[in-house]
Design a protein around this motif. Structure first.
Motif, PDB file in Angstrom:
ATOM      1  N   ALA A   1     -74.066 -31.137  -3.020  1.00 27.66           N
ATOM      2  CA  ALA A   1     -73.191 -31.500  -4.001  1.00 27.66           C
ATOM      3  C   ALA A   1     -71.620 -31.079  -3.751  1.00 27.66           C
ATOM      4  O   ALA A   1     -70.744 -31.898  -4.466  1.00 27.66           O
ATOM      5  N   LEU A   2     -71.276 -30.187  -3.097  1.00 25.29           N
ATOM      6  CA  LEU A   2     -69.720 -29.553  -2.882  1.00 25.29           C
ATOM      7  C   LEU A   2     -69.228 -30.830  -1.953  1.00 25.29           C
ATOM      8  O   LEU A   2     -67.908 -31.215  -2.321  1.00 25.29           O
ATOM      9  N   GLU A   3     -69.947 -31.150  -1.282  1.00 26.66           N
ATOM     10  CA  GLU A   3     -69.366 -32.129  -0.130  1.00 26.66           C
ATOM     11  C   GLU A   3     -69.085 -33.455  -1.050  1.00 26.66           C
ATOM     12  O   GLU A   3     -68.128 -33.854  -0.448  1.00 26.66           O
ATOM     13  N   GLN A   4     -70.194 -33.900  -1.722  1.00 24.93           N
ATOM     14  CA  GLN A   4     -69.810 -35.013  -2.561  1.00 24.93           C
ATOM     15  C   GLN A   4     -68.722 -35.080  -3.596  1.00 24.93           C
ATOM     16  O   GLN A   4     -67.659 -35.869  -3.402  1.00 24.93           O
ATOM     17  N   ILE A   5     -68.527 -33.876  -4.174  1.00 20.08           N
ATOM     18  CA  ILE A   5     -67.582 -33.490  -5.072  1.00 20.08           C
ATOM     19  C   ILE A   5     -66.012 -33.583  -4.461  1.00 20.08           C
ATOM     20  O   ILE A   5     -65.048 -34.200  -4.877  1.00 20.08           O
ATOM     21  N   ALA A   6     -66.110 -32.734  -3.648  1.00 18.66           N
ATOM     22  CA  ALA A   6     -64.815 -32.125  -3.004  1.00 18.66           C
ATOM     23  C   ALA A   6     -64.463 -33.307  -1.610  1.00 18.66           C
ATOM     24  O   ALA A   6     -63.270 -33.548  -1.650  1.00 18.66           O
ATOM     25  N   GLY A   7     -65.181 -34.013  -1.191  1.00 21.05           N
ATOM     26  CA  GLY A   7     -64.957 -35.000  -0.180  1.00 21.05           C
ATOM     27  C   GLY A   7     -64.619 -34.425   1.213  1.00 21.05           C
ATOM     28  O   GLY A   7     -64.074 -34.931   1.897  1.00 21.05           O
ATOM     29  N   LYS A   8     -65.165 -32.967   1.276  1.00 22.93           N
ATOM     30  CA  LYS A   8     -64.824 -32.287   2.485  1.00 22.93           C
ATOM     31  C   LYS A   8     -66.208 -31.831   3.018  1.00 22.93           C
ATOM     32  O   LYS A   8     -67.061 -31.349   2.162  1.00 22.93           O
ATOM     33  N   ARG A   9     -66.068 -31.402   4.215  1.00 24.81           N
ATOM     34  CA  ARG A   9     -67.404 -30.563   4.784  1.00 24.81           C
ATOM     35  C   ARG A   9     -67.407 -29.258   4.707  1.00 24.81           C
ATOM     36  O   ARG A   9     -66.449 -28.693   4.625  1.00 24.81           O
ATOM     37  N   VAL A  10     -68.757 -29.048   4.467  1.00 26.99           N
ATOM     38  CA  VAL A  10     -68.993 -27.330   4.152  1.00 26.99           C
ATOM     39  C   VAL A  10     -69.091 -26.796   5.735  1.00 26.99           C
ATOM     40  O   VAL A  10     -70.106 -27.332   6.409  1.00 26.99           O
ATOM     41  N   LYS A  11     -68.347 -26.007   6.171  1.00 31.08           N
ATOM     42  CA  LYS A  11     -68.251 -25.575   7.578  1.00 31.08           C
ATOM     43  C   LYS A  11     -69.020 -24.178   7.674  1.00 31.08           C
ATOM     44  O   LYS A  11     -69.436 -24.051   8.674  1.00 31.08           O
ATOM     45  N   GLU A  12     -69.192 -23.489   6.470  1.00 35.83           N
ATOM     46  CA  GLU A  12     -69.844 -22.325   6.658  1.00 35.83           C
ATOM     47  C   GLU A  12     -70.639 -21.809   5.274  1.00 35.83           C
ATOM     48  O   GLU A  12     -70.024 -22.437   4.159  1.00 35.83           O
ATOM     49  N   ARG A  13     -71.639 -21.100   5.303  1.00 35.85           N
ATOM     50  CA  ARG A  13     -72.365 -20.892   3.807  1.00 35.85           C
ATOM     51  C   ARG A  13     -72.968 -19.341   3.927  1.00 35.85           C
ATOM     52  O   ARG A  13     -73.607 -18.969   5.036  1.00 35.85           O
ATOM     53  N   ILE A  14     -72.485 -18.776   3.089  1.00 33.47           N
ATOM     54  CA  ILE A  14     -72.771 -17.286   2.863  1.00 33.47           C
ATOM     55  C   ILE A  14     -73.334 -17.004   1.557  1.00 33.47           C
ATOM     56  O   ILE A  14     -73.018 -17.367   0.547  1.00 33.47           O
ATOM     57  N   ILE A  15     -74.425 -16.036   1.725  1.00 37.05           N
ATOM     58  CA  ILE A  15     -75.034 -15.307   0.906  1.00 37.05           C
ATOM     59  C   ILE A  15     -74.316 -14.019   0.746  1.00 37.05           C
ATOM     60  O   ILE A  15     -74.493 -13.089   1.614  1.00 37.05           O
TER      61      ILE A  15
END
Length: 90
Positions: A65-79
């Motif tokens: 969802a974030l990549e679609q909305i922002a038009g940028k790639r997610v490089k890192e995911r953190i919990i």
């Protein structure tokens, strides 16, 4: 966000299923986005894998969802685990 039913294991249909959630936080850096989700589950040191197993799919959806909305790639995911008082990278 709409996801085809087959992508979430709900049959072999193209029908869209609504996925709903709220991204806790993300950071925008020059080379991509950092997706952060806060968790209050009580777990012990060394049990970080429990959080990854519980919330990995949720983070997959948030990333998409974030990549679609922002038009940028997610490089890192953190919990971020409040009970462990530390980051758990995915």
């Amino acid at each position: 966000m709409g996801i085809p039913a087959r992508d979430i294991g709900a049959g072999d249909s193209e029908e869209l299923v609504l996925i709903q959630g709220i991204i806790d936080a993300y950071l925008e850096e020059e080379d991509g986005l950092v997706l952060i989700d806060y968790k209050t589950d009580y777990i012990l040191q060394g049990q970080e894998e429990i959080l990854i197993k519980r919330y990995g799919k949720q983070m997959d959806y948030y990333q998409k969802a974030l990549e679609q909305i922002a038009g940028k790639r997610v490089k890192e995911r953190i919990i971020y685990s409040f009970s462990l008082n530390k980051e758990v990278p995915l």
